[in-house]
Write a protein that holds these residues in place. Sequence first.
Motif, PDB file in Angstrom:
ATOM      1  N   GLU A 122       0.830  -1.201   0.000  1.00  0.00           N
ATOM      2  CA  GLU A 122       0.000   0.000   0.000  1.00  0.00           C
ATOM      3  C   GLU A 122       0.876   1.268   0.000  1.00  0.00           C
ATOM      4  O   GLU A 122       0.673   2.185  -0.793  1.00  0.00           O
ATOM      5  N   ILE A 123       1.881   1.261   0.875  1.00  0.00           N
ATOM      6  CA  ILE A 123       2.738   2.442   1.009  1.00  0.00           C
ATOM      7  C   ILE A 123       3.613   2.628  -0.221  1.00  0.00           C
ATOM      8  O   ILE A 123       3.788   3.741  -0.716  1.00  0.00           O
ATOM      9  N   LEU A 124       4.151   1.506  -0.744  1.00  0.00           N
ATOM     10  CA  LEU A 124       5.006   1.636  -1.926  1.00  0.00           C
ATOM     11  C   LEU A 124       4.206   2.159  -3.112  1.00  0.00           C
ATOM     12  O   LEU A 124       4.723   2.909  -3.938  1.00  0.00           O
ATOM     13  N   GLU A 125       2.931   1.786  -3.173  1.00  0.00           N
ATOM     14  CA  GLU A 125       2.092   2.341  -4.236  1.00  0.00           C
ATOM     15  C   GLU A 125       1.866   3.833  -4.018  1.00  0.00           C
ATOM     16  O   GLU A 125       1.896   4.615  -4.949  1.00  0.00           O
ATOM     17  N   PHE A 126       1.680   4.186  -2.757  1.00  0.00           N
ATOM     18  CA  PHE A 126       1.441   5.590  -2.409  1.00  0.00           C
ATOM     19  C   PHE A 126       2.602   6.490  -2.850  1.00  0.00           C
ATOM     20  O   PHE A 126       2.404   7.556  -3.404  1.00  0.00           O
ATOM     21  N   VAL A 127       3.840   6.027  -2.628  1.00  0.00           N
ATOM     22  CA  VAL A 127       4.987   6.851  -3.025  1.00  0.00           C
ATOM     23  C   VAL A 127       5.500   6.472  -4.429  1.00  0.00           C
ATOM     24  O   VAL A 127       6.556   6.913  -4.854  1.00  0.00           O
ATOM     25  N   GLU A 128       4.731   5.668  -5.121  1.00  0.00           N
ATOM     26  CA  GLU A 128       5.029   5.256  -6.495  1.00  0.00           C
ATOM     27  C   GLU A 128       6.400   4.582  -6.627  1.00  0.00           C
ATOM     28  O   GLU A 128       7.207   4.946  -7.471  1.00  0.00           O
ATOM     29  N   LEU A 129       6.635   3.609  -5.760  1.00  0.00           N
ATOM     30  CA  LEU A 129       7.896   2.863  -5.845  1.00  0.00           C
ATOM     31  C   LEU A 129       7.650   1.358  -5.955  1.00  0.00           C
ATOM     32  O   LEU A 129       8.578   0.569  -5.842  1.00  0.00           O
ATOM     33  N   ASN A 130       6.390   0.967  -6.177  1.00  0.00           N
ATOM     34  CA  ASN A 130       6.072  -0.453  -6.135  1.00  0.00           C
ATOM     35  C   ASN A 130       6.843  -1.258  -7.184  1.00  0.00           C
ATOM     36  O   ASN A 130       7.226  -2.397  -6.943  1.00  0.00           O
ATOM     37  N   ASP A 131       7.112  -0.631  -8.340  1.00  0.00           N
ATOM     38  CA  ASP A 131       7.862  -1.330  -9.393  1.00  0.00           C
ATOM     39  C   ASP A 131       9.291  -1.650  -8.963  1.00  0.00           C
ATOM     40  O   ASP A 131       9.957  -2.475  -9.572  1.00  0.00           O
ATOM     41  N   MET A 132       9.756  -0.932  -7.961  1.00  0.00           N
ATOM     42  CA  MET A 132      11.162  -1.074  -7.589  1.00  0.00           C
ATOM     43  C   MET A 132      11.347  -1.811  -6.280  1.00  0.00           C
ATOM     44  O   MET A 132      12.419  -1.761  -5.685  1.00  0.00           O
ATOM     45  N   ARG A 133      10.312  -2.513  -5.825  1.00  0.00           N
ATOM     46  CA  ARG A 133      10.353  -3.075  -4.478  1.00  0.00           C
ATOM     47  C   ARG A 133      11.446  -4.108  -4.275  1.00  0.00           C
ATOM     48  O   ARG A 133      11.899  -4.332  -3.163  1.00  0.00           O
ATOM     49  N   LYS A 134      11.915  -4.738  -5.342  1.00  0.00           N
ATOM     50  CA  LYS A 134      12.961  -5.758  -5.189  1.00  0.00           C
ATOM     51  C   LYS A 134      14.360  -5.185  -5.416  1.00  0.00           C
ATOM     52  O   LYS A 134      15.340  -5.917  -5.365  1.00  0.00           O
ATOM     53  N   ARG A 135      14.434  -3.895  -5.686  1.00  0.00           N
ATOM     54  CA  ARG A 135      15.744  -3.310  -6.012  1.00  0.00           C
ATOM     55  C   ARG A 135      16.501  -2.939  -4.740  1.00  0.00           C
ATOM     56  O   ARG A 135      15.911  -2.634  -3.720  1.00  0.00           O
ATOM     57  N   PRO A 136      17.848  -2.930  -4.813  1.00  0.00           N
ATOM     58  CA  PRO A 136      18.603  -2.412  -3.664  1.00  0.00           C
ATOM     59  C   PRO A 136      18.496  -0.885  -3.619  1.00  0.00           C
ATOM     60  O   PRO A 136      18.566  -0.242  -4.671  1.00  0.00           O
ATOM     61  N   PRO A 137      18.328  -0.293  -2.438  1.00  0.00           N
ATOM     62  CA  PRO A 137      18.148   1.157  -2.347  1.00  0.00           C
ATOM     63  C   PRO A 137      19.281   1.964  -2.972  1.00  0.00           C
ATOM     64  O   PRO A 137      19.045   3.041  -3.496  1.00  0.00           O
ATOM     65  N   HIS A 138      20.523   1.442  -2.950  1.00  0.00           N
ATOM     66  CA  HIS A 138      21.609   2.263  -3.495  1.00  0.00           C
ATOM     67  C   HIS A 138      21.530   2.417  -4.999  1.00  0.00           C
ATOM     68  O   HIS A 138      22.226   3.223  -5.584  1.00  0.00           O
ATOM     69  N   ASN A 139      20.668   1.625  -5.652  1.00  0.00           N
ATOM     70  CA  ASN A 139      20.474   1.795  -7.097  1.00  0.00           C
ATOM     71  C   ASN A 139      19.393   2.810  -7.433  1.00  0.00           C
ATOM     72  O   ASN A 139      19.107   3.051  -8.596  1.00  0.00           O
ATOM     73  N   LEU A 140      18.755   3.380  -6.418  1.00  0.00           N
ATOM     74  CA  LEU A 140      17.682   4.346  -6.695  1.00  0.00           C
ATOM     75  C   LEU A 140      18.264   5.732  -6.907  1.00  0.00           C
ATOM     76  O   LEU A 140      19.359   6.028  -6.445  1.00  0.00           O
ATOM     77  N   SER A 141      17.490   6.588  -7.573  1.00  0.00           N
ATOM     78  CA  SER A 141      17.918   7.974  -7.728  1.00  0.00           C
ATOM     79  C   SER A 141      17.679   8.707  -6.409  1.00  0.00           C
ATOM     80  O   SER A 141      17.028   8.185  -5.504  1.00  0.00           O
TER      81      SER A 141
END
Lengths: 277, 278
Positions: A122-141
Amino acid sequence: MIEFHKVCFTYPGCEKNHNRVLHNIDIRFEKGKFYSLIGSNGSGKSTLARLINGLIHPFEGKIYIDGLEVLPQNFIEIRQKVGYIFQNPENQIVSTIVENEVAFALENLGIPYDEMHRKVTEILEFVELNDMRKRPPHNLSGGQKQRLAIASVVVMEPDYIIFDEPTSMLDYNGRREVINSIKKLHKAGKTIILISHDAEEIVLADEIIILHEGEIVAKKRPIDFLKDVDLRNNINFQQIPDHLKFAIKYNINTLNKEEIIDIMQKNILPTTGILTL
Amino acid sequence: MNAVTFNNVEHIYNEKSPFEIKSLNGVDLQIKKGEIFFICGNTGSGKSTLIKLINRLLIAKTGSIKVLEFDMNTIKKPFELRKKVGMIFQYPDNQIFETRVKKELIYGPEKFGMSKREALVKIKESCVLAGLDYEGFKNRNPFELSGGEKRKVAICSILAYDPEIIIFDEPTAGLDNSSILSLKKMFFKLKEKGKTIIAVSHNIDFISECCDKICLLSGGKVIFSGDFVDTMMRFTNKELEVFGVEKPFIYRLLEKIKFKDKDDFKEKIKNIENLFNV
């Protein structure tokens, strides 16, 4: 409601330097409202915010959150009520996978797996990050990291959320994403306390609280703050973005940049005659 | 005279692994001595790689890089280079390590061979430039300072050893209005002294006020480089978003208006500024 009763604070080692002290802070933050907290570097903004969730403790005075005093024995309850988002998301991200980061606090509270999974989604959808849920955080912008930090705080369902210069390290796109998340949270009924130097961001608030040399010198609606040139000079906030200057000069009834541009292009510029070829 | 020259530079992270990323792809770039040069680009565009190549925190895979008198392909010891190329990181916390401001500030100058007395003179000069009250802060722990104050300490610690090229990564981040103003003045004073300034920034108002040249990076390539007005004439706000920057308000007002040439464009901008007394 968050209440400050005559709160004073000094950092150890700088008792002589009056800039670093919060003097006699008496203020209330009402539930559901959006506040901006502004003031020059070293004016005490972050100090005030950190006092709210007990990261530091007042030397004098008392702070209450919904009637509960901010004291070590109440910290668990208080930190569930007050979420804190730092300037640099790297300071608060601990997990190696996005969804684990969001689940971290829930896991510590022993929430059952199914409920945890539902909440995280629910929260990941809210902040529009659900597509990236399996990614390591250091790969995010930068903007994505900051939204992840927001998600991991919001998942605890705090009523009050403090944002300590959340966009100052972000580029234009990242800033817009984070500001959108903040607006959505306010719409969803959260109380927002936003620390920022950015005039474009602070005018989103219902009320601007102005700190100067450790004291609250004013509490104003954004438009009144922008118009109060003396006050802005006093606190070294002379510079405001051009679109806001135009909005004041032409009495445009919005502080939204896109709307101002539209009104200027359609209604005001054509009447000036300076733009014809 | 160029301070920095890139010739067909390529850089690859994690080469020959599944995580291989080509971060710079055939970059040609010239930065003149004494110039204030801004680099803009979205996350992942290669900005950080580019500036790290300038003071040899990274080494290019192919192509040639010349910085001042140093050729990066043949340089043996980067010590002399680093003395002349200072870099201020995006997060001051990544750069500060001493527990007293005065120790932090003297570390660089002493390491590069200045005497204590000489270093102190330079440190005080840099503090004046950066607007940091040396006497008031020298005994403070830098980690207990506010974000903006920390940034000033980081800036002073680099300026104190008097490098010729100074690289800033997001210098305005976390600074209040008046600190940004003093940063701008500092840029001009450094330029007056003949220093070359290279800055990565997204703060378009700041860029517009002090840049000589701007370079737009995307996908590891230099897409455009020119002066500020050229950049504004060439790109719409929507197009600039690709580089992580926003077009300034006054320039956006002109987006739907036709203009003859650069002079006409500049005049129209001036007209708007004058008309509204901004």
